[in-house]
Design a protein around this motif. Structure first.
Motif, PDB file in Angstrom:
ATOM      1  N   SER A 205      -5.409  -0.412   2.464  1.00 15.37           N
ATOM      2  CA  SER A 205      -4.569  -0.460   2.959  1.00 15.37           C
ATOM      3  C   SER A 205      -4.802   0.351   3.651  1.00 15.37           C
ATOM      4  O   SER A 205      -5.822   0.896   3.705  1.00 15.37           O
ATOM      5  CB  SER A 205      -3.199  -0.119   1.726  1.00 15.37           C
ATOM      6  OG  SER A 205      -2.200   0.268   2.341  1.00 15.37           O
ATOM      7  N   GLY A 206      -3.796   0.594   5.038  1.00 19.82           N
ATOM      8  CA  GLY A 206      -3.633   1.894   5.779  1.00 19.82           C
ATOM      9  C   GLY A 206      -2.674   2.238   6.585  1.00 19.82           C
ATOM     10  O   GLY A 206      -1.756   1.326   6.504  1.00 19.82           O
ATOM     11  N   PRO A 207      -3.514   2.876   7.178  1.00 20.61           N
ATOM     12  CA  PRO A 207      -1.850   3.701   8.218  1.00 20.61           C
ATOM     13  C   PRO A 207      -1.119   2.459   9.069  1.00 20.61           C
ATOM     14  O   PRO A 207       0.150   1.940   8.886  1.00 20.61           O
ATOM     15  CB  PRO A 207      -1.781   4.868   8.902  1.00 20.61           C
ATOM     16  CG  PRO A 207      -3.543   4.975   8.726  1.00 20.61           C
ATOM     17  CD  PRO A 207      -4.136   3.974   8.022  1.00 20.61           C
TER      18      PRO A 207
ATOM     19  N   ARG B 170       0.864   9.777   2.204  1.00 20.78           N
ATOM     20  CA  ARG B 170      -0.568   9.858   1.502  1.00 20.78           C
ATOM     21  C   ARG B 170      -1.787   9.352   2.379  1.00 20.78           C
ATOM     22  O   ARG B 170      -2.791  10.249   2.168  1.00 20.78           O
ATOM     23  CB  ARG B 170      -0.361   9.209   0.402  1.00 20.78           C
ATOM     24  CG  ARG B 170      -1.107   9.288  -0.464  1.00 20.78           C
ATOM     25  CD  ARG B 170      -1.269   8.419  -2.122  1.00 20.78           C
ATOM     26  NE  ARG B 170      -1.660   6.816  -1.333  1.00 20.78           N
ATOM     27  CZ  ARG B 170      -2.684   6.371  -1.069  1.00 20.78           C
ATOM     28  NH1 ARG B 170      -3.480   6.737  -1.561  1.00 20.78           N
ATOM     29  NH2 ARG B 170      -3.132   5.249  -0.575  1.00 20.78           N
ATOM     30  N   LEU B 171      -1.324   8.922   3.321  1.00 26.21           N
ATOM     31  CA  LEU B 171      -2.295   8.427   4.169  1.00 26.21           C
ATOM     32  C   LEU B 171      -2.660   9.190   5.743  1.00 26.21           C
ATOM     33  O   LEU B 171      -3.799   9.092   5.599  1.00 26.21           O
ATOM     34  CB  LEU B 171      -2.396   6.369   4.930  1.00 26.21           C
ATOM     35  CG  LEU B 171      -2.465   5.707   3.541  1.00 26.21           C
ATOM     36  CD1 LEU B 171      -1.878   4.209   3.494  1.00 26.21           C
ATOM     37  CD2 LEU B 171      -3.869   5.496   2.979  1.00 26.21           C
TER      38      LEU B 171
ATOM     39  N   GLU C 219       3.856   5.966   0.859  1.00 22.35           N
ATOM     40  CA  GLU C 219       2.067   5.660   1.371  1.00 22.35           C
ATOM     41  C   GLU C 219       1.926   6.055   2.809  1.00 22.35           C
ATOM     42  O   GLU C 219       0.890   6.790   2.315  1.00 22.35           O
ATOM     43  CB  GLU C 219       2.584   4.166   0.998  1.00 22.35           C
ATOM     44  CG  GLU C 219       1.376   3.374   1.425  1.00 22.35           C
ATOM     45  CD  GLU C 219       0.490   3.835   0.332  1.00 22.35           C
ATOM     46  OE1 GLU C 219       0.436   4.536  -0.471  1.00 22.35           O
ATOM     47  OE2 GLU C 219      -0.606   2.749   0.618  1.00 22.35           O
TER      48      GLU C 219
ATOM     49  N   GLU D 226      -6.938  -3.408   9.567  1.00 19.92           N
ATOM     50  CA  GLU D 226      -5.944  -2.250   9.783  1.00 19.92           C
ATOM     51  C   GLU D 226      -5.949  -2.837  11.796  1.00 19.92           C
ATOM     52  O   GLU D 226      -5.175  -2.577  12.068  1.00 19.92           O
ATOM     53  CB  GLU D 226      -6.893  -1.385  10.259  1.00 19.92           C
ATOM     54  CG  GLU D 226      -6.578  -0.351   8.602  1.00 19.92           C
ATOM     55  CD  GLU D 226      -4.906   0.391   8.874  1.00 19.92           C
ATOM     56  OE1 GLU D 226      -3.956  -0.665   8.616  1.00 19.92           O
ATOM     57  OE2 GLU D 226      -4.591   1.140   9.259  1.00 19.92           O
TER      58      GLU D 226
END
Lengths: 408, 111
Positions: A282-284, A318-319, A315, A226
């Protein structure tokens, strides 16, 4: 003897690169933030004279850290009456002399996590990070945030007092706290970048500092995707900055002159993002960087992979769900699946009332209606957006749109 | 460092001492406090309806009914703990069952 301009350049360069490290090391040794800053300041002042006489040292950072540390010992010795001073002196004198140690451990991570501790107010986290890590003066920070200098000084004093009195630890948080604490750090860096980025004319210092701090974080935490995601997002945004306005008028992505985009920054941003994505966590920030990369690498609006962008916004919902993300998702769906699908989502969002007063809601609706050929309706929403737009550049853009619609 | 946890809630539910003692969440909290060295003291307070506020102004003692401030949440108890730093105090506060429906204010002790 070294030429004065050469010395000044060396000290200025060291200030940019080493200030945070010198302050962080001194805080680590003494636990005293004010003493650390004062001694760092003294060390940089001493460097100007000494480097002119003896030449620029091979490792300026080590030289400055040693100088600051010696200064701290002097100051503590002068006033040994305080028990706390005696304790700090004992630590400083016990530790090996820095100049004899090959590698100085990098203390900046401890510093940034302490500056961004959630027990501090957000505005104080931003100010502390800029002061102690980036080395901006209180006056510079105050000007960047349109605050009076005494008020900013007071904010810094209060934050340092809370760190000492509430017992905020000076450390990198343990594994179980790390994910949340890291996102607090990333939020501070992103705000610093955006404050500078949104500033259309002038004050660019903050965007530059944001990128510099993100680069530092990536170097210090190479295994955190991230952190890389945030750096990629900043680089890909920065690459398009100059084409976002033309003569003080906002230029939408669709109409930007893509030949003015900075290809070097885009290449670095995409490479940084790929590196982050390879870890498969994954991440924002990675998702936002991926969206920025889709735009940055497309030849024009037509050639943009809108289906991919819509999927990335889904996606992101969602995050890190937010109504603004949902609005962007609606635009991507309008481009990928057709205007009516996008408009239906915008209507739904408008009905929820979550974005009341946000100018991009009517502006987006107006743009979609215009694309659909519903020009009279579009004009109504451009007018609404014009009332709500926060900056002159945006108002000029919307006014120009309205004039165009009415002249048809 | 010493910290006082001010255990606050809006008093809409007021479990008995026996109910609290039997609550597994409270027992987990107590066990963790014990594991980290135990409490330095604490007290559960009677509801705010039984509170009296004392002020002295111009040498005159003013006594009034109720709590010192109009807020939604009231201090219902305190716990005094020795912790390494704020992060440890936060970890314990987060474990207190009242943190889930009320809140726990963490205050360092003036030493």
């Amino acid at each position: 003897m070294t030429a004065p301009e050469e010395v000044r350049a060396a000290v200025a360069g060291a200030y940019r690169n080493e200030w945070g490290q010198v302050v962080a090391t001194l805080i680590g040794l003494t636990g005293d933030w004010d003493l650390a800053e004062d001694c760092a300041q003294d060390a940089f002042a001493a460097a100007l004279a000494t480097w002119a006489r003896d030449g620029v040292p091979a490792r300026p950072g080590a030289w400055l850290t040693t100088a600051a540390r010696n200064r701290a010992v002097d100051r503590l010795r002068r006033d040994k009456t305080r028990m706390a001073n005696a304790r700090q002196l004992a630590v400083l004198e016990r530790d090996p002399v820095v100049s004899q140690v090959e590698e100085i451990p990098d203390e900046r991570l401890r510093l940034i996590f302490t500056c961004c501790h959630p027990a501090l107010p957000f505005s104080a986290r931003v100010a502390l990070t800029l002061r102690t890590l980036a080395g901006l003066s209180t006056g510079e920070i105050a000007r960047a945030f349109l605050t009076a200098e005494p008020a900013m000084a007071q904010r810094l004093v209060r934050a340092k007092r809370k760190i000492a009195e509430a017992g905020i630890p000076y450390r990198v948080p343990p594994a179980e706290l790390l994910p949340r604490r890291l996102s607090a750090v990333l939020a501070v860096l992103y705000l610093i970048f955006n404050e500078g980025y949104d500033e259309v004319d002038g004050c660019r210092a903050l965007a530059v500092e944001g990128i510099r701090l993100a680069r530092m974080l990536v170097r210090l935490m190479p295994a955190e995707p991230e952190a890389r995601g945030l750096l990629a997002l900043m680089l890909l945004s920065e690459a398009r900055r100059t084409s976002r306005t033309d003569d003080g008028v906002l230029v939408t992505l669709e109409n930007q002159d893509r030949s003015r985009w900075d290809r070097t920054l885009i290449a670095e941003g995409v490479a940084t993002l790929d590196h982050a994505l390879a870890s498969r966590r994954s991440g924002p920030y990675q998702v936002q960087a991926a969206i920025a990369a889709c735009h940055a690498t497309a030849a024009d609006t037509e050639a943009t992979d809108w289906a991919q962008i819509a999927a990335l916004y889904t996606e992101l919902m969602r995050l890190a769900p937010s109504p603004v993300v949902n609005l962007n998702r609606a635009v991507a769906i309008a481009m990928a699946e057709g205007i009516s699908a996008g408009l239906a989502l915008v209507d739904e969002l408008a009905g929820s009332g979550e974005l009341d007063g946000y100018y991009l809601l009517p502006a987006t609706r107006a743009d979609l209606l215009r694309r659909d050929g519903r020009l009279a309706e579009a004009a109504v929403f451009y007018e609404k957006a014009l009332e709500l737009a926060p900056t002159e550049a945006e108002r000029r853009y919307l006014a120009a749109r309205l004039r165009k619609l009415r002249s048809r | 460092m010493k910290y006082v946890l001010l255990i606050c809630d809006d008093e809409t539910v007021s479990p008995s001492m026996e109910e609290i003692a039997a609550d597994p969440a409270y027992r987990a909290y107590e066990a963790e406090v014990e594991r980290r060295g135990g409490t330095l003291g604490g007290a559960r307070l009677r509801p705010v309806a039984s509170a009296t506020t004392v002020r002295v102004r111009d040498g005159e003692t003013l006594v009034s009914d109720g709590p010192f401030a109009e807020t939604k949440d009231f201090v219902g108890g305190i716990d005094i703990l020795e912790c390494a730093d704020l992060d440890e105090a936060i970890a314990l506060a987060a474990l207190h069952p009242y943190a889930r429906h009320g809140c726990v204010e963490v205050r360092p002790v003036w030493e």
